[in-house]
Enzyme design. Structure first.
Site, mmCIF file in Angstrom:
data_model
loop_
_atom_site.group_PDB
_atom_site.id
_atom_site.type_symbol
_atom_site.label_atom_id
_atom_site.label_comp_id
_atom_site.label_asym_id
_atom_site.label_seq_id
_atom_site.Cartn_x
_atom_site.Cartn_y
_atom_site.Cartn_z
ATOM 1 N N ASP A 1 30.472 -11.069 13.555
ATOM 2 C CA ASP A 1 31.887 -10.824 13.772
ATOM 3 C C ASP A 1 32.104 -9.457 14.420
ATOM 4 O O ASP A 1 33.215 -9.121 14.803
ATOM 5 C CB ASP A 1 32.649 -10.852 12.439
ATOM 6 C CG ASP A 1 32.618 -12.224 11.796
ATOM 7 O OD1 ASP A 1 32.619 -13.222 12.531
ATOM 8 O OD2 ASP A 1 32.592 -12.298 10.552
ATOM 9 N N ASP B 1 43.088 -20.561 16.624
ATOM 10 C CA ASP B 1 44.083 -19.489 16.437
ATOM 11 C C ASP B 1 45.301 -19.598 17.344
ATOM 12 O O ASP B 1 46.184 -18.753 17.278
ATOM 13 C CB ASP B 1 43.465 -18.103 16.659
ATOM 14 C CG ASP B 1 42.611 -17.643 15.495
ATOM 15 O OD1 ASP B 1 42.673 -18.274 14.434
ATOM 16 O OD2 ASP B 1 41.888 -16.659 15.648
ATOM 17 N N ASP C 1 43.985 -14.435 20.541
ATOM 18 C CA ASP C 1 43.682 -13.423 19.520
ATOM 19 C C ASP C 1 44.664 -12.254 19.539
ATOM 20 O O ASP C 1 44.364 -11.187 19.002
ATOM 21 C CB ASP C 1 42.245 -12.912 19.688
ATOM 22 C CG ASP C 1 41.757 -12.182 18.436
ATOM 23 O OD1 ASP C 1 42.225 -12.527 17.339
ATOM 24 O OD2 ASP C 1 40.926 -11.266 18.568
#
Length: 398
Positions: free
Chosen positions: A378, A228, A190
């Protein structure tokens, strides 16, 4: 001059994060709160979402899951269901009513003729069990908790990870079903955002993924390898990106060697991010064509299923083969498509997407999966990775 350079570096980082959060990114970030596992894994040694026998600080996805209605973890925007198969319709109930509990949906078929596994313990299941009198309970249970969902392993926990993975795979094998597992511990994940964490270095990651592989067993499993990790690798130096690519290729080989029946999918971002040709280049460099079985898209995002299907096929075409490669798409929150640009954190007006299944009716699309657990925040409606009933209810009625 030093102060100016530091300020400029900070500004570049912020611009990168803003772009990512705005419209581009949408995979694992915000799925896992620092130091926690998202989705099914619990501190006892389990998988993302909260298995009682194997839990490791359950959080949300990044990414990382539920039981009797549709379950795990990661922030980001994008996805919607295809016109031919709209998202499941909301029951005709008002917000304050206690809807009649509908019959549980039939099991979702998995690759190889199996059925996707619904882990029997997760944050949403915990909530359902503890709130029998809540008017939202029946709907959340039937539409979210009852669905098979991914189990996230987001904690770097050598010495424990094998047991946690085995607890999930053995449970799935005993039930004759196929689990979806999300290893999420690559270093610098991330890019230092909300879901930062992972192994301290790539050597440690190699050992961790080896221990992860030791828990896979011998029955069919689906592995969504490091959300990701490729689409969001621009924060790394050239050398750092090359080292990560080598580690991912090696991870794919380790997983496949440990269990030849495992299906391993590599990160392809989503249709609102990189072009198919750029994404194919990133995948090729990470050994996706030789160390895996295909790609995954839209993790923790909201892009419509039809858009993701076209995008996934375009990426596979740009990869140029082999023909055996397929794609899996996260449809957990894409029922109404992507929100407006920049609305990545628990955006309103979203809805559950197509139920998890491997009978997609779409060429080269191996499965529609619920990788991000619907209802796990989130970071805006609740703490990142935590189950938030109001948010879950809104998705179920959207």
């Amino acid at each position: 001059m030093t102060g100016v350079r530091s300020r400029r570096r900070a500004e570049r980082r912020e611009r990168r994060r803003a772009a990512r959060r705005g419209i581009v990114v949408g995979a694992a970030s915000a799925v896992v709160a620092v130091g926690t596992v998202t989705g099914l894994v619990s501190a006892a040694g389990g998988a993302d979402g909260g298995q009682r026998t194997a839990r490791t600080e359950a959080s949300s996805a990044p990414m990382p899951t539920p039981l009797p209605a549709r379950p795990s973890p990661s922030p980001s925007p994008s996805a919607s269901s295809s016109p031919s198969a709209p998202p499941s319709a909301s029951p005709s109930v008002t917000r304050r009513s206690a809807p009649k509990r509908p019959a549980a949906p039939p099991p979702a078929p998995a690759p190889g003729g199996g059925v996707l596994y619904r882990h029997p313990d997760s944050q949403v299941i915990d909530w359902v069990r503890a709130h029998g009198g809540d008017p939202r309970r029946a709907l959340i249970e039937s539409r979210i908790a009852a669905q098979p969902a991914a189990v996230w392993f987001a904690a770097y926990n050598p010495g424990e990870i094998t047991r946690e993975v085995r607890a999930v795979t053995s449970g799935a094998a005993a039930a004759g079903r196929v689990p979806v597992l999300v290893p999420y511990a690559i270093p610098d994940r991330d890019c230092g955002g909300a879901s930062q964490g992972g192994a301290p270095d790539l050597g440690a990651y190699d050992r961790w993924i080896g221990e992860f592989a030791d828990g896979l067993g011998a029955e069919p499993v689906i592995v969504v390898l490091e959300p990701d990790s490729l689409a969001l690798s621009d924060c790394l130096s050239g050398a750092g990106r090359a080292a990560r690519n080598t580690a991912l290729a090696r991870a794919g080989r380790i997983l496949k060697t440990a269990n030849p029946r495992a299906k391993v999918y590599f990160d392809a971002g989503h249709s609102g991010w990189h072009s198919p040709s750029v994404m194919a280049g990133l995948l090729r460099a990470a050994g996706a064509t030789t160390s895996g079985d295909g790609i995954f898209t839209n993790v923790s995002n909201f892009h419509r299923t039809a858009d993701e299907t076209r995008y996934a096929r375009a990426v596979l075409e740009a990869l140029g083969g082999p023909a055996r490669l397929g794609a899996v798409i996260d449809t957990s929150r894409n029922g109404n498509g992507a929100p407006e640009a920049g609305a990545w954190c628990d955006p309103g007006g979203r809805a559950l997407g197509r139920a998890p299944t491997t009978r997609t009716g779409e060429s080269r699309i191996d499965a529609f999966l619920w990788i991000k657990l619907p209802g796990e925040s989130d970071g805006c409606r609740g703490t990142a990775g935590s189950f938030t009933p109001d948010y879950a209810y809104d998705l179920a009625t959207g």
